[in-house]
Write a protein that holds these residues in place. Sequence first.
Motif, short mmCIF file in Angstrom:
data_model
loop_
_atom_site.label_atom_id
_atom_site.label_comp_id
_atom_site.label_asym_id
_atom_site.label_seq_id
_atom_site.Cartn_x
_atom_site.Cartn_y
_atom_site.Cartn_z
N TYR A 365 -6.43 7.94 9.56
CA TYR A 365 -6.89 6.89 8.57
C TYR A 365 -6.36 7.08 7.15
O TYR A 365 -6.66 7.95 6.65
CB TYR A 365 -8.44 6.69 8.62
N PHE A 366 -5.84 5.76 6.74
CA PHE A 366 -4.94 5.70 5.47
C PHE A 366 -5.45 4.54 4.65
O PHE A 366 -5.34 3.53 5.29
CB PHE A 366 -3.65 5.80 5.72
N GLU A 367 -5.71 4.61 3.48
CA GLU A 367 -6.10 3.55 2.47
C GLU A 367 -5.37 3.87 1.41
O GLU A 367 -4.98 4.77 0.75
CB GLU A 367 -7.54 3.78 2.31
N ILE A 368 -5.15 2.65 0.70
CA ILE A 368 -4.60 2.44 -0.92
C ILE A 368 -5.68 1.84 -1.38
O ILE A 368 -6.07 0.60 -0.94
CB ILE A 368 -3.33 1.94 -0.97
N ARG A 369 -6.25 2.11 -2.98
CA ARG A 369 -7.16 1.32 -3.00
C ARG A 369 -6.69 1.29 -4.78
O ARG A 369 -5.83 2.16 -5.23
CB ARG A 369 -8.53 2.34 -3.54
N TYR A 370 -7.02 0.00 -5.48
CA TYR A 370 -6.68 -0.27 -6.66
C TYR A 370 -7.91 -0.71 -7.31
O TYR A 370 -8.60 -1.73 -7.21
CB TYR A 370 -5.66 -1.45 -6.67
N LYS A 371 -8.18 0.05 -8.51
CA LYS A 371 -9.46 -0.27 -9.14
C LYS A 371 -10.54 -0.32 -8.12
O LYS A 371 -11.51 -1.24 -8.47
CB LYS A 371 -9.39 -1.50 -10.14
N GLY A 372 -11.01 0.60 -7.25
CA GLY A 372 -11.76 0.68 -6.34
C GLY A 372 -12.01 -0.19 -5.21
O GLY A 372 -12.67 0.10 -4.20
N GLU A 373 -11.04 -1.25 -5.19
CA GLU A 373 -10.63 -2.22 -4.07
C GLU A 373 -9.75 -1.86 -3.22
O GLU A 373 -8.58 -1.28 -3.43
CB GLU A 373 -10.56 -3.45 -4.40
N THR A 374 -10.02 -1.71 -2.00
CA THR A 374 -8.75 -1.44 -0.74
C THR A 374 -7.52 -2.76 -0.90
O THR A 374 -8.01 -3.94 -1.05
CB THR A 374 -9.37 -1.46 0.57
N VAL A 375 -6.38 -2.37 -0.72
CA VAL A 375 -5.27 -3.08 -0.53
C VAL A 375 -4.66 -2.92 0.66
O VAL A 375 -4.75 -1.71 1.12
CB VAL A 375 -4.50 -3.21 -1.97
N ASN A 376 -3.76 -3.72 0.99
CA ASN A 376 -2.78 -3.40 2.19
C ASN A 376 -1.93 -2.42 1.97
O ASN A 376 -0.79 -2.66 1.25
CB ASN A 376 -2.14 -4.78 2.57
N PRO A 377 -1.83 -1.29 2.50
CA PRO A 377 -0.93 -0.10 2.60
C PRO A 377 0.56 -0.64 2.74
O PRO A 377 1.58 0.17 2.34
CB PRO A 377 -1.28 1.05 3.29
N ALA A 378 0.72 -1.80 3.84
CA ALA A 378 2.09 -2.03 4.10
C ALA A 378 2.80 -2.87 2.91
O ALA A 378 4.04 -2.80 3.21
CB ALA A 378 1.88 -3.15 5.37
N ARG A 379 2.08 -2.98 1.85
CA ARG A 379 2.85 -3.37 0.76
C ARG A 379 3.82 -2.48 -0.01
O ARG A 379 4.60 -2.74 -0.75
CB ARG A 379 1.87 -4.23 -0.31
N TRP A 380 3.01 -1.25 0.47
CA TRP A 380 3.84 0.00 -0.27
C TRP A 380 4.41 0.94 0.46
O TRP A 380 5.61 1.40 0.00
CB TRP A 380 2.60 0.71 -1.24
N CYS A 381 4.22 0.84 1.64
CA CYS A 381 4.92 1.92 2.69
C CYS A 381 5.94 1.26 3.57
O CYS A 381 5.50 0.13 3.94
CB CYS A 381 3.82 2.76 3.47
N ARG A 382 6.81 1.75 3.71
CA ARG A 382 7.92 1.39 4.80
C ARG A 382 8.42 2.40 6.08
O ARG A 382 8.24 3.53 5.61
CB ARG A 382 8.78 0.60 4.33
#
Length: 382
Positions: A365-382
């Motif tokens: 299970y993998f998350e990316i958070r920005y300032k406490g809010e989860t964002v879509n990891p697909a925007r960063w990983c490829r």
Amino acid sequence: MTSFKNVAFGWMICVFSLLYFALPAYAEDAVSKETARLKLVQDNIKQQRLLLEQQIKKESNIETQFQAAELKVAELALNLAQTERQISATQTKIRNLDKEQSELLKQKKLQQKVLGELIKTAYLSGKHDYTKLLLNQDDPAQLERLITYYRKINDARVAQLDEIQAVFTRLTEVEEQLIAQKEQLAISKADQLNDKKQLLSSQMERKAALNKLRSNIKTDKQKLEQLQLDQERLTNAIARAKRNAERDPENLIGLYNLKRKLKWPTRGRLVRKFGQRRSGALRWKGVVIDGNLGNRVNVIADGIVLYADWLKGFGWVAVVDHGKGYMSLYGHNQALLKQAGDYVEQNEPIALVGQSGGQQSAGLYFEIRYKGETVNPARWCR
């Protein structure tokens, strides 16, 4: 001139050997440090497990039994990881020794040829009466040159004999080290087999505890409530860890400039995507990547481990602070390889793929958070 070339060749070999074998020594030191780190993590897990087992003896609690089972799996998984690291290190040593042995055998062949020439030269030189030759010299300058010439020849011969002796001595040492390393490899492989058996048995115990735990959740409503509580626990755990963090990540650059440049933390396909419906109105706040049990989970970017512990609903969780408000989260691991406060570099292993936290199959299970809010990891990983 031939003697001088042979001496120079010997010095080149010595320098090459020093440079070549300094690298394995450095790698061995890194392996030792990483093994010590794993041992520390493993000791902490063992202590937690023993405390839980004492609690189970006092009161029969299904959730506590499940947590204890997952702690045992993690402890044994780390055992196996350490054993496999030792096997890898030993195999590297064997490969390096094999290379050195091959190089030394080439040198031995060359030096045997040189030794033959030395014996031949010494034999031929022995036919001349150098004392008579020197006494018959009329020119003192020529006599001095002749004495210097023979001294240099003698020094070159001594140097060549020293090189030959050094090659033969080192070859014997390498052969002895190879025997010792191969014996160590056999022991480590036997340990590996035993570790795998124990881990398999522990995984069966965990599965039985999980089935008991799941039998208590009978309705979709109960499941949804459980998921919401799990999310709340995770948010609270991260907030507490952030407040208690000992190190300030001001030197970290965050993830803003790394969009579409990062690798996924482990190999596998996305079986759950960000924003996908999960249960009722609840949606996935991260992604789930399927994977093989025990595979490496790598950190996506440089950072400081903010949280590393077992958490209900997520199992073994690691949270990394990348600075500038960015964090990454890795859950459902089989075991964690780092502790809170550790500095980690991009693509460094932080955990092993698992199914902790109540999962039926292995995955991350993998998350990316920005300032406490989860964002879509697909925007960063490829």
